[in-house]
Design a protein around this motif. Structure first.
Motif, PDB file in Angstrom:
ATOM      1  N   SER A 127      26.983 -10.060   0.828  1.00 57.23           N
ATOM      2  CA  SER A 127      27.933 -10.281  -0.252  1.00 57.23           C
ATOM      3  C   SER A 127      28.669  -8.980  -0.545  1.00 57.23           C
ATOM      4  O   SER A 127      29.860  -8.976  -0.841  1.00 57.23           O
ATOM      5  N   GLU A 128      27.978  -7.863  -0.416  1.00 58.27           N
ATOM      6  CA  GLU A 128      28.636  -6.567  -0.596  1.00 58.27           C
ATOM      7  C   GLU A 128      29.675  -6.342   0.493  1.00 58.27           C
ATOM      8  O   GLU A 128      30.795  -5.913   0.241  1.00 58.27           O
ATOM      9  N   GLN A 138      11.682 -10.810   2.963  1.00 58.59           N
ATOM     10  CA  GLN A 138      10.506 -10.451   2.195  1.00 58.59           C
ATOM     11  C   GLN A 138       9.204 -10.991   2.767  1.00 58.59           C
ATOM     12  O   GLN A 138       8.197 -10.294   2.787  1.00 58.59           O
ATOM     13  N   VAL A 155      24.297 -15.026   7.521  1.00 60.93           N
ATOM     14  CA  VAL A 155      24.356 -14.210   6.314  1.00 60.93           C
ATOM     15  C   VAL A 155      23.271 -14.591   5.330  1.00 60.93           C
ATOM     16  O   VAL A 155      23.025 -15.760   5.062  1.00 60.93           O
ATOM     17  N   SER A 156      22.594 -13.588   4.834  1.00 58.25           N
ATOM     18  CA  SER A 156      21.619 -13.842   3.780  1.00 58.25           C
ATOM     19  C   SER A 156      21.402 -12.536   3.043  1.00 58.25           C
ATOM     20  O   SER A 156      21.440 -11.463   3.625  1.00 58.25           O
ATOM     21  N   GLY A 157      21.214 -12.657   1.767  1.00 54.07           N
ATOM     22  CA  GLY A 157      20.941 -11.470   0.982  1.00 54.07           C
ATOM     23  C   GLY A 157      22.183 -10.729   0.533  1.00 54.07           C
ATOM     24  O   GLY A 157      23.312 -11.121   0.824  1.00 54.07           O
ATOM     25  N   GLU A 158      21.916  -9.660  -0.181  1.00 50.70           N
ATOM     26  CA  GLU A 158      22.997  -8.956  -0.861  1.00 50.70           C
ATOM     27  C   GLU A 158      23.845  -8.102   0.064  1.00 50.70           C
ATOM     28  O   GLU A 158      24.979  -7.786  -0.243  1.00 50.70           O
ATOM     29  N   LEU A 164      27.711 -19.644   0.816  1.00 50.64           N
ATOM     30  CA  LEU A 164      28.538 -19.439   1.995  1.00 50.64           C
ATOM     31  C   LEU A 164      27.896 -20.083   3.214  1.00 50.64           C
ATOM     32  O   LEU A 164      28.552 -20.708   4.042  1.00 50.64           O
ATOM     33  N   TYR A 192      18.668 -12.688 -11.418  1.00 48.71           N
ATOM     34  CA  TYR A 192      18.830 -11.232 -11.439  1.00 48.71           C
ATOM     35  C   TYR A 192      18.645 -10.702 -12.839  1.00 48.71           C
ATOM     36  O   TYR A 192      18.010  -9.678 -13.066  1.00 48.71           O
ATOM     37  N   SER A 194      25.683 -15.725  -0.871  1.00 54.03           N
ATOM     38  CA  SER A 194      25.432 -15.773   0.565  1.00 54.03           C
ATOM     39  C   SER A 194      24.819 -17.127   0.929  1.00 54.03           C
ATOM     40  O   SER A 194      25.110 -17.694   1.972  1.00 54.03           O
ATOM     41  N   TYR A 247      34.247 -13.273  -8.086  1.00 53.49           N
ATOM     42  CA  TYR A 247      33.635 -12.071  -7.551  1.00 53.49           C
ATOM     43  C   TYR A 247      32.263 -12.414  -6.971  1.00 53.49           C
ATOM     44  O   TYR A 247      31.416 -12.959  -7.667  1.00 53.49           O
ATOM     45  N   VAL A 248      32.069 -12.159  -5.705  1.00 54.07           N
ATOM     46  CA  VAL A 248      30.776 -12.522  -5.112  1.00 54.07           C
ATOM     47  C   VAL A 248      29.819 -11.349  -5.165  1.00 54.07           C
ATOM     48  O   VAL A 248      30.153 -10.234  -4.828  1.00 54.07           O
ATOM     49  N   SER A 249      28.628 -11.642  -5.610  1.00 54.86           N
ATOM     50  CA  SER A 249      27.584 -10.622  -5.575  1.00 54.86           C
ATOM     51  C   SER A 249      26.253 -11.339  -5.610  1.00 54.86           C
ATOM     52  O   SER A 249      26.098 -12.371  -6.243  1.00 54.86           O
ATOM     53  N   GLY A 250      25.321 -10.801  -4.898  1.00 55.55           N
ATOM     54  CA  GLY A 250      23.990 -11.369  -4.932  1.00 55.55           C
ATOM     55  C   GLY A 250      23.782 -12.493  -3.947  1.00 55.55           C
ATOM     56  O   GLY A 250      24.676 -12.883  -3.195  1.00 55.55           O
ATOM     57  N   GLU A 251      22.583 -13.004  -3.986  1.00 52.10           N
ATOM     58  CA  GLU A 251      22.161 -13.966  -2.971  1.00 52.10           C
ATOM     59  C   GLU A 251      22.723 -15.362  -3.172  1.00 52.10           C
ATOM     60  O   GLU A 251      22.810 -16.145  -2.250  1.00 52.10           O
ATOM     61  N   TYR A 261      16.322  -2.389  -9.657  1.00 45.13           N
ATOM     62  CA  TYR A 261      15.623  -3.021 -10.768  1.00 45.13           C
ATOM     63  C   TYR A 261      14.357  -3.748 -10.368  1.00 45.13           C
ATOM     64  O   TYR A 261      13.745  -4.417 -11.168  1.00 45.13           O
ATOM     65  N   ASN A 295      32.672  -8.378   0.017  1.00 45.20           N
ATOM     66  CA  ASN A 295      33.474  -7.792  -1.031  1.00 45.20           C
ATOM     67  C   ASN A 295      34.368  -6.686  -0.525  1.00 45.20           C
ATOM     68  O   ASN A 295      35.553  -6.641  -0.840  1.00 45.20           O
ATOM     69  N   GLN A 346      21.115  -7.375 -13.063  1.00 48.03           N
ATOM     70  CA  GLN A 346      19.863  -6.792 -13.528  1.00 48.03           C
ATOM     71  C   GLN A 346      20.014  -5.820 -14.686  1.00 48.03           C
ATOM     72  O   GLN A 346      19.241  -5.847 -15.632  1.00 48.03           O
ATOM     73  N   PRO A 348      16.218 -16.285  -3.196  1.00 46.69           N
ATOM     74  CA  PRO A 348      15.072 -15.983  -2.339  1.00 46.69           C
ATOM     75  C   PRO A 348      14.207 -14.818  -2.816  1.00 46.69           C
ATOM     76  O   PRO A 348      12.973 -14.892  -2.754  1.00 46.69           O
ATOM     77  N   SER A 349      14.835 -13.760  -3.335  1.00 48.79           N
ATOM     78  CA  SER A 349      14.057 -12.593  -3.778  1.00 48.79           C
ATOM     79  C   SER A 349      13.001 -12.945  -4.798  1.00 48.79           C
ATOM     80  O   SER A 349      11.975 -12.282  -4.880  1.00 48.79           O
ATOM     81  N   GLY A 350      13.280 -13.961  -5.589  1.00 46.66           N
ATOM     82  CA  GLY A 350      12.375 -14.315  -6.670  1.00 46.66           C
ATOM     83  C   GLY A 350      10.974 -14.649  -6.180  1.00 46.66           C
ATOM     84  O   GLY A 350       9.992 -14.448  -6.894  1.00 46.66           O
ATOM     85  N   TYR A 382      14.723  -5.723   1.604  1.00 51.58           N
ATOM     86  CA  TYR A 382      13.983  -6.960   1.345  1.00 51.58           C
ATOM     87  C   TYR A 382      12.603  -6.877   1.965  1.00 51.58           C
ATOM     88  O   TYR A 382      11.607  -7.292   1.377  1.00 51.58           O
TER      89      TYR A 382
END
Lengths: 363, 363
Positions: free
Chosen positions: A104-105, A248, A98-101, B107, B274, B104, B97-101, A307, A108, B248, B303-305, A274
């Motif tokens: 996590s979505e 990326q 698992v990696s990235g959003e 986890l 974010y 992950s 609430y999990v969201s975003g990298e 964004y 959820n 964001q 990582p996205s950064g 990504y």
DNA sequence: CTGTTAGCGCTTTCAT
DNA sequence: ATGAAAGCGCTAACAG
């Protein structure tokens, strides 16, 4: 002998020749059904009946039991319950790395639905190796009532997760192809890139590149195929396919290649979001403008895309719903509301146009 | 009577007055230890001894048992095992609430370490409501050997997860403050923004804004406090704090406010990555250049950064390691290798400068 | 070294 | 309506 047995049942904590065993048990975990029965002055059977509403019980005793249970903070031992052959209340989730959003979505969607239906999640992530998947599945054995498996690489028959538990595959190859008896929930990988590419074509782009996802990933293959079909009939140099991946850095590297191409593509369909962000980064880095010189479209619809700069055009996958459908279907089967389905349920995707792509025909 | 008992043990599947019960059992789950014993021609105790290496067994029988177990594909019933008071092999993970990298990555750290140590993960995500946390904890009761809890809002004593299981808190307020008997693993929230802000100050920025995280989030409070401490002594208009959040859109909205400020800040310390990406988006949208007009620094190091545009300066948190430390510590306690620790273990963060920030003094 | 047996905590007949 | 008792599958004494 029978007298002794009677004693055991009605006064379990009474002094016994060996006090040791009793003590050990109470060390480990607290209140058992016997403690409740004792306190309420009824038999353990009655306690069970009250707590499970499994048979009518005298009003007064019912109250007595409920009070005793509450006072003691009694929670039934789940191990004992499942030993009796009842449900474990667990749903096993087997995921790739698992990696990235996206994940996590997905998580959820899975968890909120599982909660709603009274189940909890057992999660195991694996990498590409078959043994890891099987180890994960083995660890779930007997602890869950059903399985949700997402394996973008290995097909169900390769995975050989032959558990008795009902299983729903998510975005997993193999099942889509035919009725091997597996059931899978997928989304339109092929149609997604097909639509995206078609849109670009209609928007006046002639030379369009595809940055593909990881090798051997079935969904990456499908996305490439969608691109190829949309470009069918166009000369090869107008529809180059570049090696890429789902991260990326791989998109970034691919952008270098694309920027140097002759003729240079005016649009890119990327393997996922990504990857697309990496492509954009690489393109900007090479001195090109997005979408001025090159339009870029991603895949997945991760939240960041709204964004990023420029905001990302993408093929949006309702990931949350994917998770929800998987759990809901699984629970339906577990609870016997429906027969184990086979085949594929497809969740449609939709093209979302934002600022990273532009039309060449209507300026 | 004793003859009958003997029969029961050695020939459990033999015809009995009532064939019904047996059948029901075999419907449910497959192979039991008795099937293996039967096939190997030994007692169930011997099978147990062989499989658990718990006592020396005659070489020949050992092989016999192992073969039989393998042939039958025997997997011990975990419910029965944990009923005996042994470990469940599970680690419960309670998350917001999990969201975003960030999640992950976390986890990943949790699961790969758990796997390595022979545990599996039971996951429950909750939102802000106390009851949800407690319901999650209750569902874990008796199914796990220990708990990892990450609750950025509610403190351990508010959560009242008074389970007997050893518990490690991650990035959870309350524990840091003192020895309530809780153990927590955190990272330097305060120090992170402090360092980032100090860096900006040294880089010649005078007016610096902070976009803070969600209200009531302890880590957001700490990050704000780090900013304030670094700006101590500066006039209030040079260190505005703007409402924000961890997503964001909230950063985007905050950017609008910041762009309109007089004097306009030349740098922004954002609540997290974010948020920072949203700020950048909003700033660009308002016609400002990043980092030309405004420098932006995030928090987390997702990582996205690395591939956003411009690439994001950030306070990097070793999330993976956070997860690993939590599980490793927990398992040490579970297995009795160490006494339950209390207090806090801090994981250091580090400022990573990329393209979204610039120095004003060394051009 | 190995088989027998007593439970772990709970649900579910089976008799009252 | 309710108590007694039989196990669910397994491990750990306890005898050999």
């Amino acid at each position: 002998m029978s007298a002794r047995k009677k004693t055991r049942t009605s006064r379990p904590t009474a002094t016994r020749p060996d006090g040791r065993r009793r003590k050990r048990a109470s060390e480990r975990r607290g209140v058992t059904i016997r403690d409740v029965a004792l306190r309420a002055g009824v038999s353990i059977a009655t306690v069970s009946r009250v707590l499970n509403r499994t048979a009518p019980v005298d009003e007064r005793k019912r109250v007595l039991v409920e009070t005793a249970a509450a006072d003691l903070g009694y929670i039934p031992n789940p191990a004992a319950q499942s030993l009796l052959g009842r449900r474990t209340g667990g749903i096993g989730v087997l995921l790739p790395y698992v990696s990235g959003e996206f994940y996590s979505e997905l998580l959820n969607g899975l968890d909120s639905t599982a909660k709603e239906l009274g189940y909890f999640l057992l999660i195991s992530t694996s990498h590409d190796r078959l043994e890891e998947w099987q180890a994960g599945a083995r660890a779930m054995f007997g602890r869950v009532d059903g399985l949700v498996v997402m394996s973008p690489i290995l097909t169900p028959d390769r995975l050989e997760i032959r558990s008795d538990e009902p299983t729903v595959y998510v975005n997993t190859p193999g099942a889509p192809d035919g009725a091997n008896g597996f059931f899978s929930i997928g989304f339109s990988n092929l149609e997604g890139t097909f639509e995206a590419t078609r849109y670009l074509l209609e928007a006046g782009h002639r030379t369009i590149a595809h940055v593909r996802g990881p090798v051997a990933h079935a969904d990456a293959d499908l996305r490439e195929e969608g691109f190829r079909r949309a470009m069918a009939g166009h000369p090869a140099e107008e529809c180059p396919v570049v090696e890429g991946g789902y991260h990326q850095e791989e998109g970034f590297a691919a952008a270098r290649v694309i920027a140097a191409m002759q003729p240079r593509p005016t649009a890119v369909v990327a393997a996922n979001d990504y990857c697309a962000m990496g492509v954009i980064s690489g393109l900007l880095d090479a001195g090109l403008d997005v979408p001025g010189d090159v339009s870029v479209i991603g895949f997945d619809g991760v939240p960041s895309g709204r964004y990023s700069h420029p905001t990302l055009s993408t093929v949006e996958v309702p990931v949350r719903r994917l998770g929800e459908r998987a759990v809901r279907t699984l629970v339906d089967v577990i609870q016997g509301h429906r027969a184990p389905p086979t085949g594929v349920e497809m969740i449609p995707v939709s093209l979302v146009l934002r600022a990273s792509s532009r039309s060449l025909v209507e300026p």
